[in-house]
Design a protein around this motif. Structure first.
Motif, mmCIF file in Angstrom:
data_model
loop_
_atom_site.group_PDB
_atom_site.id
_atom_site.type_symbol
_atom_site.label_atom_id
_atom_site.label_comp_id
_atom_site.label_asym_id
_atom_site.label_seq_id
_atom_site.Cartn_x
_atom_site.Cartn_y
_atom_site.Cartn_z
ATOM 1 N N LEU A 82 2.542 -5.065 7.795
ATOM 2 C CA LEU A 82 3.798 -4.672 8.343
ATOM 3 C C LEU A 82 4.546 -3.166 8.255
ATOM 4 O O LEU A 82 4.051 -2.891 7.169
ATOM 5 C CB LEU A 82 4.319 -5.894 7.615
ATOM 6 C CG LEU A 82 4.401 -7.383 8.040
ATOM 7 C CD1 LEU A 82 5.531 -8.151 6.809
ATOM 8 C CD2 LEU A 82 4.792 -7.574 8.765
ATOM 9 N N LEU A 83 5.378 -3.051 9.211
ATOM 10 C CA LEU A 83 5.959 -0.965 8.173
ATOM 11 C C LEU A 83 7.224 -1.779 8.319
ATOM 12 O O LEU A 83 8.024 -2.615 8.545
ATOM 13 C CB LEU A 83 5.952 -0.741 10.137
ATOM 14 C CG LEU A 83 5.615 0.515 9.985
ATOM 15 C CD1 LEU A 83 5.491 1.124 9.429
ATOM 16 C CD2 LEU A 83 6.971 1.331 11.283
ATOM 17 N N TYR A 97 0.588 -10.604 4.086
ATOM 18 C CA TYR A 97 0.929 -9.185 4.683
ATOM 19 C C TYR A 97 0.645 -7.767 3.615
ATOM 20 O O TYR A 97 -0.162 -8.089 2.747
ATOM 21 C CB TYR A 97 2.639 -9.139 4.614
ATOM 22 C CG TYR A 97 3.022 -10.312 5.245
ATOM 23 C CD1 TYR A 97 2.507 -10.839 5.965
ATOM 24 C CD2 TYR A 97 3.750 -11.364 4.151
ATOM 25 C CE1 TYR A 97 2.841 -11.267 7.358
ATOM 26 C CE2 TYR A 97 4.646 -11.621 5.961
ATOM 27 C CZ TYR A 97 4.249 -12.395 6.372
ATOM 28 O OH TYR A 97 4.366 -13.551 7.380
ATOM 29 N N VAL A 98 0.604 -6.794 3.940
ATOM 30 C CA VAL A 98 0.157 -6.053 3.936
ATOM 31 C C VAL A 98 1.033 -4.219 3.990
ATOM 32 O O VAL A 98 1.551 -4.683 5.452
ATOM 33 C CB VAL A 98 -1.434 -4.797 4.136
ATOM 34 C CG1 VAL A 98 -1.187 -3.742 3.892
ATOM 35 C CG2 VAL A 98 -2.379 -5.886 3.084
ATOM 36 N N ARG A 99 1.611 -3.741 3.513
ATOM 37 C CA ARG A 99 2.780 -2.892 3.594
ATOM 38 C C ARG A 99 2.043 -1.710 4.302
ATOM 39 O O ARG A 99 1.516 -1.090 3.232
ATOM 40 C CB ARG A 99 4.071 -3.029 2.814
ATOM 41 C CG ARG A 99 5.295 -2.532 3.170
ATOM 42 C CD ARG A 99 4.751 -1.054 1.679
ATOM 43 N NE ARG A 99 5.717 0.329 1.784
ATOM 44 C CZ ARG A 99 5.890 0.926 0.782
ATOM 45 N NH1 ARG A 99 4.743 1.458 0.201
ATOM 46 N NH2 ARG A 99 6.872 1.934 0.822
ATOM 47 N N VAL A 100 3.099 -1.204 4.564
ATOM 48 C CA VAL A 100 2.316 -0.034 4.882
ATOM 49 C C VAL A 100 3.988 0.877 5.777
ATOM 50 O O VAL A 100 4.824 -0.034 5.681
ATOM 51 C CB VAL A 100 1.210 0.285 6.524
ATOM 52 C CG1 VAL A 100 -0.106 -0.028 5.616
ATOM 53 C CG2 VAL A 100 1.979 -0.003 7.535
ATOM 54 N N PHE A 101 4.149 2.554 5.754
ATOM 55 C CA PHE A 101 5.163 3.016 5.969
ATOM 56 C C PHE A 101 4.807 4.036 6.419
ATOM 57 O O PHE A 101 4.337 5.316 6.754
ATOM 58 C CB PHE A 101 6.163 2.678 4.798
ATOM 59 C CG PHE A 101 5.888 3.654 3.544
ATOM 60 C CD1 PHE A 101 6.513 5.160 3.245
ATOM 61 C CD2 PHE A 101 4.972 2.920 2.646
ATOM 62 C CE1 PHE A 101 5.666 5.754 2.137
ATOM 63 C CE2 PHE A 101 4.267 4.134 1.773
ATOM 64 C CZ PHE A 101 4.897 5.602 1.124
ATOM 65 N N ALA A 117 -5.516 1.029 3.600
ATOM 66 C CA ALA A 117 -4.494 0.424 3.928
ATOM 67 C C ALA A 117 -5.485 -0.995 4.530
ATOM 68 O O ALA A 117 -5.275 -2.182 4.238
ATOM 69 C CB ALA A 117 -4.019 0.672 5.415
ATOM 70 N N LYS A 118 -6.811 -0.425 5.016
ATOM 71 C CA LYS A 118 -8.190 -1.096 5.617
ATOM 72 C C LYS A 118 -8.458 -1.596 4.193
ATOM 73 O O LYS A 118 -8.871 -2.397 3.856
ATOM 74 C CB LYS A 118 -8.950 -0.439 6.208
ATOM 75 C CG LYS A 118 -8.777 -0.120 7.256
ATOM 76 C CD LYS A 118 -9.925 0.737 8.371
ATOM 77 C CE LYS A 118 -9.193 1.094 9.518
ATOM 78 N NZ LYS A 118 -10.131 2.441 10.264
ATOM 79 N N ARG A 119 -8.494 -1.255 2.617
ATOM 80 C CA ARG A 119 -8.839 -1.453 1.605
ATOM 81 C C ARG A 119 -7.860 -3.042 1.390
ATOM 82 O O ARG A 119 -8.522 -3.798 0.350
ATOM 83 C CB ARG A 119 -9.505 -0.341 0.165
ATOM 84 C CG ARG A 119 -9.864 0.576 0.541
ATOM 85 C CD ARG A 119 -10.622 1.214 -0.314
ATOM 86 N NE ARG A 119 -9.441 1.889 -0.971
ATOM 87 C CZ ARG A 119 -9.121 3.394 -0.913
ATOM 88 N NH1 ARG A 119 -9.326 3.608 -0.097
ATOM 89 N NH2 ARG A 119 -8.237 3.632 -1.346
ATOM 90 N N PHE A 120 -6.207 -2.048 1.459
ATOM 91 C CA PHE A 120 -5.457 -3.230 1.174
ATOM 92 C C PHE A 120 -5.938 -4.086 1.610
ATOM 93 O O PHE A 120 -5.552 -5.279 1.199
ATOM 94 C CB PHE A 120 -4.990 -2.598 1.590
ATOM 95 C CG PHE A 120 -4.019 -2.244 -0.602
ATOM 96 C CD1 PHE A 120 -2.334 -2.560 -0.598
ATOM 97 C CD2 PHE A 120 -4.566 -1.429 -0.201
ATOM 98 C CE1 PHE A 120 -2.719 -2.069 -1.791
ATOM 99 C CE2 PHE A 120 -4.210 -0.459 -1.830
ATOM 100 C CZ PHE A 120 -2.747 -0.886 -2.666
ATOM 101 N N ILE A 121 -5.868 -4.222 3.337
ATOM 102 C CA ILE A 121 -6.383 -5.346 3.941
ATOM 103 C C ILE A 121 -7.514 -6.248 3.998
ATOM 104 O O ILE A 121 -7.261 -8.008 3.782
ATOM 105 C CB ILE A 121 -6.298 -4.948 5.444
ATOM 106 C CG1 ILE A 121 -5.395 -4.670 6.161
ATOM 107 C CG2 ILE A 121 -6.712 -6.263 6.012
ATOM 108 C CD1 ILE A 121 -5.306 -3.468 7.502
ATOM 109 N N ALA A 138 0.875 -0.708 0.255
ATOM 110 C CA ALA A 138 0.488 -0.301 0.167
ATOM 111 C C ALA A 138 0.678 1.244 0.016
ATOM 112 O O ALA A 138 1.942 1.177 0.354
ATOM 113 C CB ALA A 138 -0.656 -0.019 1.064
ATOM 114 N N SER A 139 0.403 2.449 0.360
ATOM 115 C CA SER A 139 1.011 3.634 -0.447
ATOM 116 C C SER A 139 0.702 4.373 1.205
ATOM 117 O O SER A 139 1.005 5.532 0.812
ATOM 118 C CB SER A 139 0.488 4.827 -1.430
ATOM 119 O OG SER A 139 0.936 3.855 -2.589
ATOM 120 N N THR A 140 0.334 3.749 2.156
ATOM 121 C CA THR A 140 0.027 4.086 3.197
ATOM 122 C C THR A 140 1.378 4.886 4.306
ATOM 123 O O THR A 140 1.992 4.424 4.624
ATOM 124 C CB THR A 140 -1.162 3.034 4.124
ATOM 125 O OG1 THR A 140 -1.999 2.168 3.225
ATOM 126 C CG2 THR A 140 -1.712 4.279 5.334
#
Length: 312
Positions: free
Chosen positions: A177-178, A137-141, A123-127, A104-106
């Motif tokens: 995941l951060l 996994y969904v990546r945020v940063f 991020a919730k849409r990606f989850i 994600a671009s979150t």
């Protein structure tokens, strides 16, 4: 820029490796690593091309960070309806390739309520999408932390965002995941955020080069502190020229990337070693047709023998 030439590629992928491997790389045995690549490296490829390349080149999985120019995967034709999601999941399964992570671009550092909510909603849409794809996994940063905000308050805000997303992921098989990214690469701060989030649904993506290029901490030292939280890795290499980094094929750069891989291996890391070739952001670097086949050969050789290619 010192690119990998076709001659270098042929030399490095036919087993002519210099005996410069780290001794500790072989202490934990020679079990084959789990390999993935990010779609950042092939921004013009279709999903079929991506999956076919993964099979041909010996990868086990892919992580999807954009597809044919669309970074919000929930708007991509491959994922924009239940039927399309089901078809994509079946296609990957039929080829024996796992979708291991959705990028994600979150960004979790924003203080403005509307901006923060927009990022959390993404991020919730990606989850939700990851759960439908059986992707774990969904990546945020974090990115550039605001200069006009107290740093500790920003780090707390990131941790709170992780907690909110972990709560949203309850009942699914998805973890958030951060990624060690941007200004969020200080080891002790990462540990603090993980401790504050304190959830089995939260972990780290260790992007070795992102951290090392800023902190210059020895990878083994970083790994010792971050080990409890690392679920996934991003592997890349670069040459440092006049203080700027130029991405090169694995083993051709100046980074201590193999020290990090050896630390992961010795420490019993059982996740994926994901090749993050940032072609999307740096179109001048080598084409995926050159570097994607190179990466598994180098990693598999290193795991089996402790040898790495000699830098060019």
């Amino acid at each position: 820029m010192n690119n990998l030439t076709r001659r270098d590629f042929l030399l490095s992928t036919t087993g002519l490796f210099a005996a410069t491997g780290l001794a500790m790389a072989t202490q934990a045995g020679s079990k084959k690593p789990l390999l993935a690549f990010s779609t950042l490296g092939c921004p013009k490829w279709t999903l079929n091309q991506i999956l076919d390349a993964a099979v041909k080149d010996g990868y086990d999985a892919i992580e999807i960070r954009g597809l044919e120019g669309q970074m919000d995967l929930t708007k991509s034709p491959a994922f924009d309806s239940s039927d399309h999601i089901a078809s994509t999941r079946k296609l990957a399964a039929a080829k024996g390739i796992k979708i291991i992570n959705l990028g994600a671009s979150t960004q979790l550092h924003h203080a403005d309520p509307a901006t923060r909510q927009r990022h959390l909603d993404e991020a919730k849409r990606f989850i939700t999408l990851a759960d439908e794809l059986a992707c774990p996994y969904v990546r945020v940063f974090p990115d550039a932390l605001p200069k006009d905000q107290e740093r500790e308050a920003t780090l707390d805000r990131i941790a709170q965002g992780l907690v909110e997303l972990a709560d949203y992921a309850k009942g699914s098989n998805v973890s958030v995941l951060l990624e060690t990214h941007g200004d969020g690469v200080q080891t002790d701060e990462l540990v603090s955020m993980m401790q504050k989030a304190s959830s089995p649904k939260v972990g780290l993506i260790w992007d070795v080069f992102n951290m090392w290029s800023v902190t210059k901490e020895p990878p083994a030292q970083v790994y010792k502190k971050l080990k409890p939280y690392i679920r996934h890795t991003h592997i890349k290499d670069a040459k440092i020229v006049d203080g700027k980094h130029h991405y090169v094929a694995l083993g051709m750069g100046d980074s201590p990337i193999f020290e990090a891989i050896a630390a992961l291996k010795k420490g019993g890391y059982s996740g994926y070693y994901s090749f993050e070739w940032e072609k999307t952001w740096h179109p001048e670097i080598e084409e995926p047709e050159i570097v994607f086949p190179h990466y598994p050969k180098v990693l598999n050789t290193f795991f089996a023998t402790g040898n790495r290619p000699a830098p060019k």
